[in-house]
Design a protein around this motif. Sequence first.
Motif, PDB file in Angstrom:
ATOM      1  N   PHE A 124      53.917  64.489  98.441  1.00  0.00           N
ATOM      2  CA  PHE A 124      53.619  64.816  99.842  1.00  0.00           C
ATOM      3  C   PHE A 124      52.857  66.136  99.956  1.00  0.00           C
ATOM      4  CE2 PHE A 124      55.107  67.060 103.718  1.00  0.00           C
ATOM      5  CZ  PHE A 124      54.512  66.243 104.677  1.00  0.00           C
ATOM      6  N   LEU A 125      53.262  67.117  99.146  1.00  0.00           N
ATOM      7  CA  LEU A 125      52.653  68.445  99.197  1.00  0.00           C
ATOM      8  C   LEU A 125      51.448  68.573  98.273  1.00  0.00           C
ATOM      9  CD1 LEU A 125      55.985  70.472  99.224  1.00  0.00           C
ATOM     10  CD2 LEU A 125      54.433  70.128 101.157  1.00  0.00           C
ATOM     11  N   GLN A 126      51.140  67.486  97.538  1.00  0.00           N
ATOM     12  CA  GLN A 126      50.014  67.464  96.606  1.00  0.00           C
ATOM     13  C   GLN A 126      50.106  68.643  95.635  1.00  0.00           C
ATOM     14  OE1 GLN A 126      46.533  67.307  99.171  1.00  0.00           O
ATOM     15  NE2 GLN A 126      46.749  65.100  99.435  1.00  0.00           N
ATOM     16  N   ARG A 176      57.380  76.701  91.700  1.00  0.00           N
ATOM     17  CA  ARG A 176      57.429  76.048  93.013  1.00  0.00           C
ATOM     18  C   ARG A 176      58.019  74.645  92.892  1.00  0.00           C
ATOM     19  NH1 ARG A 176      52.156  74.937  96.878  1.00  0.00           N
ATOM     20  NH2 ARG A 176      53.291  73.951  98.617  1.00  0.00           N
ATOM     21  N   SER A 177      57.656  73.931  91.832  1.00  0.00           N
ATOM     22  CA  SER A 177      58.191  72.589  91.601  1.00  0.00           C
ATOM     23  C   SER A 177      59.698  72.636  91.394  1.00  0.00           C
ATOM     24  CB  SER A 177      57.515  71.949  90.388  1.00  0.00           C
ATOM     25  OG  SER A 177      58.108  70.701  90.070  1.00  0.00           O
ATOM     26  N   GLU A 178      60.165  73.611  90.602  1.00  0.00           N
ATOM     27  CA  GLU A 178      61.608  73.739  90.370  1.00  0.00           C
ATOM     28  C   GLU A 178      62.330  74.096  91.662  1.00  0.00           C
ATOM     29  OE1 GLU A 178      65.423  74.085  88.878  1.00  0.00           O
ATOM     30  OE2 GLU A 178      63.668  72.989  88.170  1.00  0.00           O
ATOM     31  N   ILE A 184      63.026  63.437 103.778  1.00  0.00           N
ATOM     32  CA  ILE A 184      63.045  64.814 103.301  1.00  0.00           C
ATOM     33  C   ILE A 184      61.743  65.559 103.600  1.00  0.00           C
ATOM     34  CG2 ILE A 184      62.242  64.247 100.951  1.00  0.00           C
ATOM     35  CD1 ILE A 184      64.225  66.421  99.948  1.00  0.00           C
ATOM     36  N   GLU A 185      60.625  64.851 103.628  1.00  0.00           N
ATOM     37  CA  GLU A 185      59.346  65.507 103.909  1.00  0.00           C
ATOM     38  C   GLU A 185      59.344  66.166 105.295  1.00  0.00           C
ATOM     39  OE1 GLU A 185      58.537  61.792 101.394  1.00  0.00           O
ATOM     40  OE2 GLU A 185      59.783  62.329 103.119  1.00  0.00           O
ATOM     41  N   ASP A 186      60.155  65.624 106.216  1.00  0.00           N
ATOM     42  CA  ASP A 186      60.143  66.111 107.590  1.00  0.00           C
ATOM     43  C   ASP A 186      60.830  67.456 107.769  1.00  0.00           C
ATOM     44  OD1 ASP A 186      58.757  63.842 108.331  1.00  0.00           O
ATOM     45  OD2 ASP A 186      60.537  62.773 109.060  1.00  0.00           O
ATOM     46  N   ILE A 187      61.520  67.960 106.736  1.00  0.00           N
ATOM     47  CA  ILE A 187      62.160  69.274 106.910  1.00  0.00           C
ATOM     48  C   ILE A 187      61.127  70.384 107.035  1.00  0.00           C
ATOM     49  CG2 ILE A 187      64.291  68.608 105.732  1.00  0.00           C
ATOM     50  CD1 ILE A 187      63.364  70.148 103.290  1.00  0.00           C
ATOM     51  N   GLU A 228      59.408  77.729 100.009  1.00  0.00           N
ATOM     52  CA  GLU A 228      58.377  76.691 100.026  1.00  0.00           C
ATOM     53  C   GLU A 228      57.519  76.802 101.283  1.00  0.00           C
ATOM     54  OE1 GLU A 228      55.760  73.731  99.701  1.00  0.00           O
ATOM     55  OE2 GLU A 228      56.944  74.650  98.106  1.00  0.00           O
ATOM     56  N   LYS A 229      58.132  77.094 102.411  1.00  0.00           N
ATOM     57  CA  LYS A 229      57.380  77.220 103.659  1.00  0.00           C
ATOM     58  C   LYS A 229      56.368  78.360 103.568  1.00  0.00           C
ATOM     59  CE  LYS A 229      56.862  75.698 107.907  1.00  0.00           C
ATOM     60  NZ  LYS A 229      56.491  74.294 108.211  1.00  0.00           N
ATOM     61  N   ALA A 230      56.765  79.443 102.898  1.00  0.00           N
ATOM     62  CA  ALA A 230      55.849  80.574 102.726  1.00  0.00           C
ATOM     63  C   ALA A 230      54.647  80.172 101.886  1.00  0.00           C
ATOM     64  CB  ALA A 230      56.586  81.749 102.076  1.00  0.00           C
ATOM     65  N   PHE A 231      54.871  79.363 100.839  1.00  0.00           N
ATOM     66  CA  PHE A 231      53.756  78.869 100.035  1.00  0.00           C
ATOM     67  C   PHE A 231      52.806  78.031 100.890  1.00  0.00           C
ATOM     68  CE2 PHE A 231      55.867  79.762  95.907  1.00  0.00           C
ATOM     69  CZ  PHE A 231      54.770  80.279  95.251  1.00  0.00           C
TER      70      PHE A 231
END
Length: 239
Positions: free
Chosen positions: A103-105, A114-116, A137-140, A216-219
Amino acid sequence: MSDTLDRLKALNDRLEKKLQAKTHSLRGGFDSEIAVAERPSSQTDSVLRSPKVSGHPDESAEKQASVNVPKHSSSTTKDALQERTGLTAIEEEKLLHQRLVSFLQLNVEEEPVRSENLRRLSELYLELDIEKKVRHIEDIFVYKAMNISGIGLREEDFGEVREGKYVQVIAITYEPDKNGKKKAKNVSLGYFGKAETLAHNRKNEIIEFVLRWRYEKAFQNLEHYKLLLDKVKPIDSLY
């Protein structure tokens, strides 16, 4: 502060340092704007500190917003998961992780940290039954910010419970009112009972979930600014 809380705080510090390192790789004076973008505004922060759901007072709102999250052990949760999906918790976690990466490519080889972070976030999503409020889960990541009611996350009160308060994971989004003006709206993603009766391991899982979501949101905010920078010419003068 317990050893586990110390480790959580250390985790938060490490994530912040890694994030700052990536932020500093983007030149052009956007650092401060990125920092502002990933923090809730003062209005948002005020809403999060004193969450109201549907205009009710804190206690009644928290009770009404609850999904009556069962007070069961992790093993019970995993058994129920396997019965429902036919997958073990590990298999479900891997599937959710893969979905987020797709989803995040995300290039896992280029961004293993980031993956971990997403893998652990997927695990906590299952452990805390967030799926009851966010089915996919993508919707969070549609939410703009996330915080915890009943537990401190600031430097001076990190991990401290607020007696008499109810613990919830609170997400915030913006929706237009009848005049078309966007207003902050709080959404409860999980209700965990009174702060003083919350088990230590459950409290730590809640803290970690919110920290990893913020990371993750910051990334994603950084990626947004990078896309904007990509539109600016000459491109070779920016990185």
